[in-house]
Design an enzyme around this catalytic site. Structure first.
Site, PDB file in Angstrom:
ATOM      1  N   CYS A 195       0.203  -3.273  -0.224  1.00 44.90           N
ATOM      2  CA  CYS A 195       1.511  -2.658  -0.387  1.00 44.90           C
ATOM      3  C   CYS A 195       2.050  -2.824  -1.804  1.00 44.90           C
ATOM      4  CB  CYS A 195       2.468  -3.189   0.683  1.00 44.90           C
ATOM      5  SG  CYS A 195       3.873  -2.084   1.022  1.00 44.90           S
ATOM      6  N   GLU A 232      -1.353  -2.000   6.660  1.00 45.44           N
ATOM      7  CA  GLU A 232      -0.816  -3.340   6.481  1.00 45.44           C
ATOM      8  C   GLU A 232      -0.241  -3.843   7.799  1.00 45.44           C
ATOM      9  OE1 GLU A 232       2.667  -5.564   3.815  1.00 45.44           O
ATOM     10  OE2 GLU A 232       2.593  -3.376   3.904  1.00 45.44           O
ATOM     11  N   LYS A 262      -1.205 -11.851   0.984  1.00 47.98           N
ATOM     12  CA  LYS A 262      -0.234 -11.329   0.021  1.00 47.98           C
ATOM     13  C   LYS A 262       0.355 -12.485  -0.786  1.00 47.98           C
ATOM     14  CE  LYS A 262       2.448  -7.770   1.099  1.00 47.98           C
ATOM     15  NZ  LYS A 262       3.583  -6.905   1.548  1.00 47.98           N
TER      16      LYS A 262
END
Length: 328
Positions: free
Chosen positions: A208, A44, A160
């Site tokens: 994540c 990430e 995200k």
């Protein structure tokens, strides 16, 4: 499909230094390709940093904070419009890109994939084309140097949806459908939870702590994901068991890549898991390195004898437990 080798690449960014992080990316792409890997998953926010040293107080900013944010924005990556599913490297636009231009980093990412004949899942900090908005984004690039995606509504790019905790101070959130400039032109919003077809199987994933959002995972299960990329900054011992659970739940191969810094900030913990939740490689702790494993997505058909949580005929329960619609 024939068995293929996949890799989880555990490396640390050269924090806030885009040029040196790109040099390191190019080197590790060569190393991953040398192992025989067809797909390499990077951490990430690899380009150019996960902001672990974030230090703000509510209601107060300093000149030091502002100088840091300027450096962070300047070391982020711009993605040009209209690159979905096309050979952008062959276009006049790519040819006009020179070192130091706004799309040079994007061009080098595509070149690293193409030159090494390597599919890449890469975490970046993406910068808006105008202004200084940042997103935590994951790119899926083919071994031909093309941002994966079959059409303008399904890109090999995922932003995200909701940054976690203090990440929200510096990263913008997004949506499962990505309106952006497409709405202005009358084109339908893009799919921000893509699952794209490759020669190895159907590839998708989230970033994540998005892994802990059940409906977000399920949306990708319903799209038939077979190889799940899991870039992360989470290096806790509980991360690998979470990947094992998700691999079993979705009946898919999971490739998770984290970054090592020091034992205070991040110990890594990259891992590759099969659809039965069995660890094929890793976890890797406290050092940079490349984990590899051989997988065959055809095996997933057999694994679904046990369970198929998105199967419309048995485990999904979409009609009698609740009503569910995948919008993208």
């Amino acid at each position: 499909m024939a068995p293929v080798t996949v890799a989880a690449v555990q490396i640390a960014s050269v924090a806030y230094d885009l040029e040196q992080s790109l040099v390191k990316l190019e080197e590790y792409c060569r190393q991953a390709a040398a192992t025989g890997a067809r797909l390499a998953v990077f951490p990430e926010a690899y380009l150019s940093a996960y902001p672990r040293h974030l230090d703000f107080r509510i209601g107060a900013r300093t000149e030091e904070n502002r100088a840091w944010y300027r450096r962070y924005v300047e070391s982020s990556v711009k993605i040009p419009d209209g690159v979905e599913g096309v050979d952008w490297l062959a276009t006049d636009a790519a040819g006009a890109v020179e070192a130091g231009s706004e799309f040079d980093a994007f061009k080098r990412i595509l070149m690293a994939a193409k030159e090494n004949k390597l599919n890449i899942s890469l975490g970046i900090i993406e910068r808006s084309l105008l202004g200084a908005t940042l997103w935590c984004t994951n790119l899926l690039v083919s071994d031909q140097g093309i941002l994966l995606g079959g059409d303008a509504r399904r890109l090999g790019k995922h932003r995200k949806l909701t940054p976690t905790a203090a990440e929200r101070v510096v990263w913008s959130g997004s949506s499962a459908t990505n309106p952006s400039a497409f709405l202005d032109s009358g084109v339908a919003p893009t799919d921000n939870l893509p699952v794209v077809s490759t020669s190895m199987g159907r590839v998708g994933g989230v970033i994540c702590w998005e892994h802990f959002v059940p409906l977000q995972r399920y949306a990708l299960y319903r799209k038939g994901v077979e190889i799940w990329t899991a870039p992360t900054a989470d290096s806790r011992p509980t991360w690998a068991p979470a990947m094992q659970f998700i691999a079993q739940e979705g009946r898919m191969f999971v490739i998770s890549a984290g970054e090592p810094e020091d034992e205070v900030w991040s110990r890594g913990g990259s891992v590759i898991v099969n659809p039965l939740g069995e660890i094929l490689a890793g976890p890797l702790w406290d050092s940079e390195g490349i984990l590899t494993a051989e997988i065959d997505t055809d095996d997933i058909l057999g694994f679904k004898l046990d369970m198929d949580c998105a199967g419309s005929a048995h485990y999904s329960r979409e009609h009698d437990v609740f009503r569910f619609e995948v919008r993208t």
